[in-house]
Design an enzyme around this catalytic site. Structure first.
Site, PDB file in Angstrom:
ATOM      1  N   LYS A 168      24.944  59.878   6.275  1.00 49.04           N
ATOM      2  CA  LYS A 168      23.797  59.196   5.678  1.00 49.04           C
ATOM      3  C   LYS A 168      22.581  59.301   6.591  1.00 49.04           C
ATOM      4  O   LYS A 168      21.486  59.700   6.167  1.00 49.04           O
ATOM      5  CB  LYS A 168      24.123  57.720   5.422  1.00 49.04           C
ATOM      6  CG  LYS A 168      23.007  56.964   4.700  1.00 49.04           C
ATOM      7  CD  LYS A 168      23.146  55.460   4.837  1.00 49.04           C
ATOM      8  CE  LYS A 168      22.592  54.984   6.160  1.00 49.04           C
ATOM      9  NZ  LYS A 168      22.485  53.507   6.252  1.00 49.04           N
ATOM     10  N   ASP A 186      23.293  55.315   0.583  1.00 47.46           N
ATOM     11  CA  ASP A 186      23.403  53.989   1.172  1.00 47.46           C
ATOM     12  C   ASP A 186      23.974  53.035   0.132  1.00 47.46           C
ATOM     13  O   ASP A 186      24.422  53.463  -0.940  1.00 47.46           O
ATOM     14  CB  ASP A 186      22.043  53.518   1.701  1.00 47.46           C
ATOM     15  CG  ASP A 186      21.047  53.216   0.579  1.00 47.46           C
ATOM     16  OD1 ASP A 186      21.334  53.511  -0.595  1.00 47.46           O
ATOM     17  OD2 ASP A 186      19.961  52.671   0.898  1.00 47.46           O
TER      18      ASP A 186
END
Length: 296
Positions: A168, A186
């Site tokens: 991420k 996320d």
């Protein structure tokens, strides 16, 4: 005259409940009872239909949020990397209020690698989990200094080799500091793509793989911004503002939140609700107000 004999009684019939009813009443009741209407069975959405709907949602979100952008303040790849690590388990606003002092004291990887742990911990304390984050920041800064000549690398495999950096964080840096397309999975992104039935996966890497197959690579970075913007402003986790949602007509989960338009409008956040955003220094085309510089 004597009494007339009583009239002959009609034979009674018993219904299924055991109560006696006349034959005439039983026929009337049967005739009055409507036949059960067959409920139409919803046809499952095909994969092709889902892909078309997903791409339409992306196009419509692009019209709603033409100014979508990363909501962390940064001036270079190193600042973005540090800010993204600090953003775990806190808001981008809190990070943006914290990083000016951090970057003033530790402007380069070399400076942060040489930081006294306790002093760095104190500087980043407002973001929470400051001991673990300080350890990651010193570790990744040391790796940048020793393995990458003090420069943030522009390849996914190099970024994820740094302490405290996962896919991420790597995709945030690649997409916004290097222009390399990446999906930022996320909590907001994962929640919305499942709510929209684009995927049923819970694991972030599996979510990334399935969503990447739906959209052209060139759309990945901006798609991430649009979905995250929408999740923060309208499609909240506990009480989405369904009645104020511009893509409600494309959402299979419409009705999970507030559907009354007036009540829904009161749930809108940031610029959609007339409030400041998360960045202290937002882009020039951002329609909202800059965030306050002090930590509250």
């Amino acid at each position: 005259m004597g009494e007339q004999p009583p009239a002959k009684r009609k034979k009674a019939a018993k219904g299924s409940s055991g109560k006696a009813v006349t034959k005439t009443a039983a026929k009337t009741a049967a005739a009055a009872k409507p036949a059960a209407a067959a409920k139409p069975v919803a046809k499952p959405e095909s994969h092709l239909a889902m892909v078309r709907r997903a791409r339409r949602i992306n196009r419509e979100l692009a019209e709603v949020y033409p100014y979508a952008h990363p909501e962390l303040d940064f001036r270079n790849p190193f600042e973005l990397l540090v800010a993204t690590v600090l953003s775990a388990q806190t808001t981008d606003l809190r990070v943006n209020q914290t990083t000016p002092a951090v970057f003033a004291k530790y402007p380069t990887p070399e400076d942060m690698a040489a930081a006294v742990p306790e002093e760095l911990e104190e500087a980043i304390r407002p973001t929470g989990f400051f001991r673990a984050k300080a350890k990651s920041l010193i570790g990744l800064s040391t790796a940048l200094r020793d393995r990458f000549d003090g420069e943030v690398p522009g390849r996914l495999e190099d970024l994820v080799s740094l302490p405290g950096v996962g896919r991420k964080t790597a995709n945030v840096v690649l997409g916004n500091a290097f222009g390399v397309p990446g999906l930022t999975v996320d909590t907001h992104f994962g929640r919305l793509v499942r709510r929209w039935k684009w995927t049923e996966q819970e694991d972030p890497e599996k979510v990334e793989t399935e969503i990447a197959a739906i959209f052209p690579k060139s759309e990945w970075t901006m798609l991430s911004h649009r979905v995250i913007f929408h999740g923060r402003r309208i499609c909240h986790s506990r009480k989405p503002a369904c009645g104020a949602c511009p893509i409600a007509h494309l959402c299979p989960s419409y009705g999970e939140g507030e559907t009354d338009p007036e009540k829904a409008r009161k749930l809108l956040k940031y610029e959609m609700g007339g409030y400041p955003g998360q960045r202290l220094s937002p882009p020039a085309d951002y329609p909202g107000k800059p965030a306050p510089a002090r930590i509250e």
